[in-house]
Design a protein around this motif. Structure first.
Motif, mmCIF file in Angstrom:
data_model
loop_
_atom_site.group_PDB
_atom_site.id
_atom_site.type_symbol
_atom_site.label_atom_id
_atom_site.label_comp_id
_atom_site.label_asym_id
_atom_site.label_seq_id
_atom_site.Cartn_x
_atom_site.Cartn_y
_atom_site.Cartn_z
ATOM 1 N N UNK A 114 29.891 43.535 53.207
ATOM 2 C CA UNK A 114 30.254 42.169 53.603
ATOM 3 C C UNK A 114 28.985 41.391 53.937
ATOM 4 N N UNK A 115 28.806 40.196 53.353
ATOM 5 C CA UNK A 115 27.597 39.425 53.627
ATOM 6 C C UNK A 115 27.497 38.958 55.079
ATOM 7 N N UNK A 116 28.652 38.763 55.703
ATOM 8 C CA UNK A 116 28.655 38.295 57.079
ATOM 9 C C UNK A 116 28.131 39.400 58.013
ATOM 10 N N UNK A 117 28.589 40.616 57.796
ATOM 11 C CA UNK A 117 28.083 41.755 58.571
ATOM 12 C C UNK A 117 26.597 41.949 58.259
ATOM 13 N N UNK A 118 26.241 41.802 56.977
ATOM 14 C CA UNK A 118 24.836 41.945 56.576
ATOM 15 C C UNK A 118 23.967 40.985 57.388
ATOM 16 N N UNK A 119 24.433 39.738 57.501
ATOM 17 C CA UNK A 119 23.655 38.731 58.224
ATOM 18 C C UNK A 119 23.481 39.110 59.698
ATOM 19 N N UNK A 120 24.563 39.623 60.290
ATOM 20 C CA UNK A 120 24.446 40.058 61.686
ATOM 21 C C UNK A 120 23.364 41.116 61.827
ATOM 22 N N UNK A 121 23.440 42.124 60.970
ATOM 23 C CA UNK A 121 22.523 43.254 61.108
ATOM 24 C C UNK A 121 21.096 42.864 60.746
ATOM 25 N N UNK A 122 20.935 42.173 59.633
ATOM 26 C CA UNK A 122 19.583 41.921 59.152
ATOM 27 C C UNK A 122 18.931 40.737 59.863
ATOM 28 N N UNK A 123 19.644 39.645 59.995
ATOM 29 C CA UNK A 123 19.038 38.428 60.545
ATOM 30 C C UNK A 123 19.045 38.409 62.075
ATOM 31 N N UNK A 124 20.210 38.728 62.641
ATOM 32 C CA UNK A 124 20.353 38.590 64.099
ATOM 33 C C UNK A 124 19.688 39.729 64.875
ATOM 34 N N UNK A 125 19.305 40.779 64.164
ATOM 35 C CA UNK A 125 18.697 41.937 64.825
ATOM 36 C C UNK A 125 17.490 41.551 65.674
ATOM 37 N N UNK A 126 16.752 40.531 65.197
ATOM 38 C CA UNK A 126 15.548 40.092 65.918
ATOM 39 C C UNK A 126 15.876 39.688 67.359
ATOM 40 N N UNK A 127 17.125 39.269 67.578
ATOM 41 C CA UNK A 127 17.520 38.795 68.919
ATOM 42 C C UNK A 127 17.713 39.934 69.915
ATOM 43 N N UNK A 128 17.646 41.177 69.453
ATOM 44 C CA UNK A 128 17.826 42.308 70.373
ATOM 45 C C UNK A 128 16.594 42.538 71.241
ATOM 46 N N UNK A 129 15.512 41.854 70.912
ATOM 47 C CA UNK A 129 14.271 42.022 71.661
ATOM 48 C C UNK A 129 14.493 41.870 73.167
ATOM 49 N N UNK A 130 15.308 40.873 73.522
ATOM 50 C CA UNK A 130 15.483 40.557 74.941
ATOM 51 C C UNK A 130 16.267 41.631 75.693
ATOM 52 N N UNK A 131 17.066 42.432 74.991
ATOM 53 C CA UNK A 131 17.840 43.444 75.716
ATOM 54 C C UNK A 131 17.402 44.874 75.341
ATOM 55 N N UNK A 132 16.312 44.986 74.588
ATOM 56 C CA UNK A 132 15.843 46.312 74.170
ATOM 57 C C UNK A 132 15.228 47.066 75.350
ATOM 58 N N UNK A 133 15.420 48.395 75.374
ATOM 59 C CA UNK A 133 14.727 49.210 76.369
ATOM 60 C C UNK A 133 13.235 49.205 76.028
ATOM 61 N N UNK A 134 12.422 49.504 77.028
ATOM 62 C CA UNK A 134 10.986 49.458 76.821
ATOM 63 C C UNK A 134 10.579 50.389 75.676
ATOM 64 N N UNK A 135 9.802 49.886 74.770
ATOM 65 C CA UNK A 135 9.309 50.717 73.662
ATOM 66 C C UNK A 135 10.255 50.784 72.482
ATOM 67 N N UNK A 136 11.487 50.297 72.655
ATOM 68 C CA UNK A 136 12.468 50.359 71.551
ATOM 69 C C UNK A 136 12.273 49.162 70.621
ATOM 70 N N UNK A 137 12.103 49.464 69.339
ATOM 71 C CA UNK A 137 11.893 48.395 68.359
ATOM 72 C C UNK A 137 13.107 48.317 67.440
ATOM 73 N N UNK A 138 13.578 47.108 67.198
ATOM 74 C CA UNK A 138 14.726 46.946 66.302
ATOM 75 C C UNK A 138 14.289 46.325 64.982
ATOM 76 N N UNK A 139 14.012 47.200 64.034
ATOM 77 C CA UNK A 139 13.665 46.746 62.684
ATOM 78 C C UNK A 139 14.380 47.643 61.685
ATOM 79 N N UNK A 140 15.666 47.807 61.925
ATOM 80 C CA UNK A 140 16.461 48.770 61.158
ATOM 81 C C UNK A 140 16.985 48.108 59.889
ATOM 82 N N UNK A 141 16.788 48.747 58.742
ATOM 83 C CA UNK A 141 17.203 48.089 57.491
ATOM 84 C C UNK A 141 18.703 48.197 57.198
ATOM 85 N N UNK A 142 19.199 47.206 56.487
ATOM 86 C CA UNK A 142 20.601 47.175 56.059
ATOM 87 C C UNK A 142 20.630 46.898 54.559
#
Lengths: 296, 177
Positions: free
Chosen positions: A232-260
């Motif tokens: 689904x392109x909508x789910x794709x957009x959440x995972x790929x595009x919105x992932x960058x927004x996890x920075x603010x709630x990530x645990x220390x040292x955790x990087x969110x650059x997971x591919x979809x």
């Protein structure tokens, strides 16, 4: 295969994520799935316009159905939301003659009529049931052996099950799993497989959406996955595009650059298509490590 | 005694294609248990209460609560997990959708929703055609998208009466033009 579908890529894929549409067309051409375009408008969004006014949503969906009916063709959707909208609108009008009459009264203004003769089908179902795994496996030239995949079939692919009737066990879906396996990749199980991508609640409260997205990635990572695969392109957009927004709630040292990857991208890669011409470079998270694992 | 809105009661009951299933709700709370939003927010987002208040026709009570905290209603992420797990097969997401329609009409909506409806009305698509993406489409070998029937979309939306709900912003735009 002689059936020709009217292809329904939807707004998001057409006007924001065209590389997903390109990958789907590459796969359909290779496997002999017939398709052609039509003058469709917005499906409309089952989690947008339907929330504003159900009747307007239904009338616009009926217009799209009427366009395919006029050509005596069924619709193949590349998006969970579009498929769900068109199928549910069709269902509502078939079970509510008053609504159907109201809608047809409205459609008269644009010279159209909804009859209820067109079927709408999600492309995953076409690949699994009509093309078949054997044909897909036979098309694989570059097996993705060793690639570990976490699945995300998405909520609106199969729910509500009594209307969509996509697969037998709605909370334990198998078509996407089998398609991924046919590429040579390995599916890893994780408890969040049926968890929503958070697309809808993002419009109300991004924080809630981000926590859902985070659970999803954390679960997939814990299970040892190299990437997520969606249909689904909508789910794709959440995972790929919105992932960058996890920075603010990530645990220390955790990087969110997971591919979809969209499932037809995965199949096209397994068919030996070049990642560059497929447009993988347009992903925010290009999955270089994941692709390197399978020598791409 | 809360005020009962018989229209809400009737509309919600009418939503049940094939029977008045909502009256089978015995408040087991499975909808809350399986809801990813409720799991994150606890009592703040509570589909069980929403179903109960709708079935009873307590529109005023419910909408006062929504006015205080829109999340009570708009927190629903429409994943439809509750619908699959409900032992009485109550289409909870449909009930919530009905309530969202009523909330939009009452002006109790995040701006995203009327705005996205106006985008569809004005462009025929929820995401309008973009020249840069069209260039990318051509490079990818899939060509330009088919023509979008904007006039038909506008005519349909004019006929359904939705513009009454969407109109406010337009007036504002005319005022500033």
């Amino acid at each position: 295969m002689t059936t020709e579908y009217k292809l329904f890529p939807g707004c998001l894929m057409t006007n924001r994520l065209p590389f997903l549409e390109a990958s789907a067309k590459v796969v359909f051409d290779e496997l002999g799935v017939g398709y052609s375009s039509a003058e469709f408008a917005c499906c409309p969004n089952p989690v947008g316009l339907k929330f504003v006014d159900n009747k307007t949503w239904c009338a616009l969906a009926a217009r799209n159905l009427a366009v395919a009916e006029n050509e005596n063709k069924n619709i193949m959707s590349l998006c969970n939301g579009c498929a769900q909208s068109l199928i549910i609108a069709d269902h509502e009008m078939k079970h509510d003659p008053i609504l159907k009459d109201e809608v047809n009264e409205i459609l008269k203004k644009v010279g159209k009529e909804y009859k209820g003769t067109t079927n709408v089908i999600h492309f995953v179902k076409v690949l699994y049931e009509e093309v078949g795994l054997e044909k897909i496996k036979a098309s694989v030239k570059h097996p993705l052996t060793g690639l570990k995949v976490a699945l995300h079939p998405g909520c609106h692919y199969a729910r509500p099950s009594h209307i969509l009737k996509v697969e037998e066990d709605v909370m334990n879906l198998k078509y996407l799993r089998k398609l991924v396996e046919s590429t040579g990749a390995t599916v890893v199980d994780y408890p969040e497989e049926n968890l929503c991508c958070g697309n809808v609640v993002r419009n109300t409260d991004p924080y809630t959406a981000n926590t859902m997205l985070k659970s999803k990635f954390d679960g997939a990572k814990r299970a040892g996955a190299d990437c997520l695969v969606v249909n689904c392109p909508s789910c794709f957009q959440q995972f790929d595009t919105e992932q960058a927004k996890l920075k603010s709630i990530a645990e220390e040292g955790e990087v969110y650059k997971f591919p979809t990857f969209y499932i037809t991208e995965l199949i096209a890669l397994a068919m030996g298509k070049d990642p560059a011409t497929l447009g993988i470079k347009f992903h925010r998270n290009k999955g270089k490590e994941a692709l390197a694992k399978v020598n791409l | 005694m809360p005020k009962i809105d018989f229209n809400v009661k009737r509309d919600v009951l009418d939503l049940m294609i094939g029977g008045e299933k909502i009256s089978y709700c015995y408040q087991c709370g499975i909808c809350n248990d399986v809801c990813p939003v409720s799991q994150r927010w606890g009592s703040r987002y509570n589909p069980r209460d929403t179903v109960l208040f709708s079935a009873l026709g307590y529109k005023e009570t419910l909408f006062l609560a929504i006015k205080r905290d829109p999340f009570i209603l708009w927190g629903c992420t429409a994943c439809e997990t509750c619908d699959e797990k409900c032992p009485s097969e109550i289409p909870i997401t449909e009930i919530i959708c009905y309530l969202k329609n009523a909330a939009v009409a009452a002006g109790l909506t995040p701006e995203f929703y009327p705005e996205s409806a106006r985008t569809i009305r004005d462009n025929g698509m929820a995401i309008p055609v973009q020249p840069a993406i069209n260039k990318r489409r051509e490079k990818l070998g899939i060509g330009l998208p088919p023509n979008i029937p904007v006039d038909e979309v506008k005519a349909i939306m004019e006929a359904t009466g939705i513009n009454k709900v969407l109109g406010k912003k337009e007036e504002k735009e005319e005022g500033t033009a």
